[in-house]
Design an enzyme around this catalytic site. Structure first.
Site, mmCIF file in Angstrom:
data_model
loop_
_atom_site.group_PDB
_atom_site.id
_atom_site.type_symbol
_atom_site.label_atom_id
_atom_site.label_comp_id
_atom_site.label_asym_id
_atom_site.label_seq_id
_atom_site.Cartn_x
_atom_site.Cartn_y
_atom_site.Cartn_z
ATOM 1 N N ASP A 121 1.617 5.339 0.012
ATOM 2 C CA ASP A 121 1.014 6.507 0.637
ATOM 3 C C ASP A 121 0.659 7.573 -0.405
ATOM 4 O O ASP A 121 1.034 7.472 -1.580
ATOM 5 C CB ASP A 121 1.971 7.114 1.665
ATOM 6 N N TYR A 163 12.265 -0.426 -3.568
ATOM 7 C CA TYR A 163 11.876 0.968 -3.730
ATOM 8 C C TYR A 163 13.087 1.797 -4.144
ATOM 9 O O TYR A 163 14.233 1.454 -3.814
ATOM 10 C CB TYR A 163 11.348 1.546 -2.418
ATOM 11 N N ARG A 180 0.843 -1.195 0.000
ATOM 12 C CA ARG A 180 0.000 0.000 0.000
ATOM 13 C C ARG A 180 0.879 1.246 0.000
ATOM 14 O O ARG A 180 1.570 1.522 0.983
ATOM 15 C CB ARG A 180 -0.908 0.015 1.231
ATOM 16 N N ARG A 220 10.579 6.347 3.741
ATOM 17 C CA ARG A 220 10.758 7.795 3.791
ATOM 18 C C ARG A 220 11.459 8.247 5.067
ATOM 19 O O ARG A 220 12.147 9.264 5.081
ATOM 20 C CB ARG A 220 9.413 8.496 3.620
#
Length: 281
Positions: A55, A124, A53, A212
């Protein structure tokens, strides 16, 4: 009625989405994809499961989802298309979806396949332009503009201390009942041909805001505000700190998700659905 499980690989620009997951009254990727599937399959309601999921504002090149559909429904949706039903589904979806979401492939997979729980790893990338020559206005929604130069060698030295099986509570937004124990197998920075600094991180899974937060920690080290040992100190602390800034969603992209071979799917589900504990560390 026989059902089949379909895996769909897709990408999206997250700039105009409020994340992946459904939120009442807001545009989300899941809502758009499920709406398009409902139209394509002529079903009033379709539910999908995703690999990760994302953001609000986060992008994806390699998102993976799965859904179950009656075989006769899938065949009927293709009509007289001169291609297999799953190929016809891809064409239909891309004709329905807005241009900021694209389906790349769809295929029938074993019933044991689960886009979320079957995943071995997720990769990522986070991109930062820390010099005027590296900043391209055409990629401004996908690359973070950073006003100060970054020392990637120092950032990589700090990143090395964050590898392995660890409790990443310091880098996660807490969720009740969830564990923050993850295995990170790759975490490093490099520059591309334009000079954009790109962080690549690979782990079996990520907790909320983990990537992040890792970026925010390493940016502070890279610009000299924090010592190279600060990342390791924060990891050992194992508690969330406001000292770690959560970097903007803009620079983050889900690039790829890795899965085992079909004959290993059932065993993988047993592993990933077992809750990790501190005893594993």
């Amino acid at each position: 009625m026989r059902h089949v499980r379909i895996r769909i690989d897709l990408s999206y620009d997250g700039s105009n989405f409020h994340g992946w997951a459904l939120q009442p009254g807001l545009r989300t990727v899941q809502a758009e994809v499920q709406r398009a599937l409902g139209v394509a399959l002529r079903r009033p309601e379709v539910w999908v499961t995703c690999a990760g999921r994302t953001d609000t504002g986060v992008h994806a090149r390699g998102q993976v989802i799965h859904l179950d559909v009656a075989e006769e429904v899938l065949v009927a949706s293709a009509g007289r298309a001169p291609v297999p039903p799953v190929a016809a589904l891809v064409r239909k979806l891309n004709g329905i979806l807005e241009p900021d979401v694209r389906v790349h492939e769809a295929r029938v997979v074993p019933a044991e396949f689960d886009a979320r729980f079957s995943a071995l790893w997720r990769r990522y990338a986070y991109r930062v332009a820390d010099a005027p020559a590296a900043y391209d206005p055409l990629t401004r929604h996908h690359v973070l503009h950073w006003p100060r130069p970054l020392d990637l060698a120092t950032m990589n030295a700090a990143a090395a201390d964050l590898l392995g099986l660890n409790d990443y509570t310091s880098f996660c937004k807490a969720r009740e009942g969830a564990t923050a124990i993850r295995r990170v197998t790759r975490l490093d920075w490099a520059r591309d041909e334009r000079g954009v600094a790109t962080m690549t991180v690979v782990a079996d899974a990520f907790c909320h805001s983990m990537v992040r937060s890792l970026v925010g920690c390493l940016l502070a080290i890279g610009e000299g505000r924090k010592d190279v040992t600060w990342a390791a100190d924060m990891l050992r602390r194992a508690s969330r700190s406001s000292d770690i800034h959560i970097a903007s969603a803009r620079g983050l992209t889900l690039e790829e998700v890795g899965y085992p071979s079909d004959d290993e799917l059932a065993g993988r589900l047993l592993i990933t659905r077992a809750r990790r504990s501190q005893e594993e560390l």
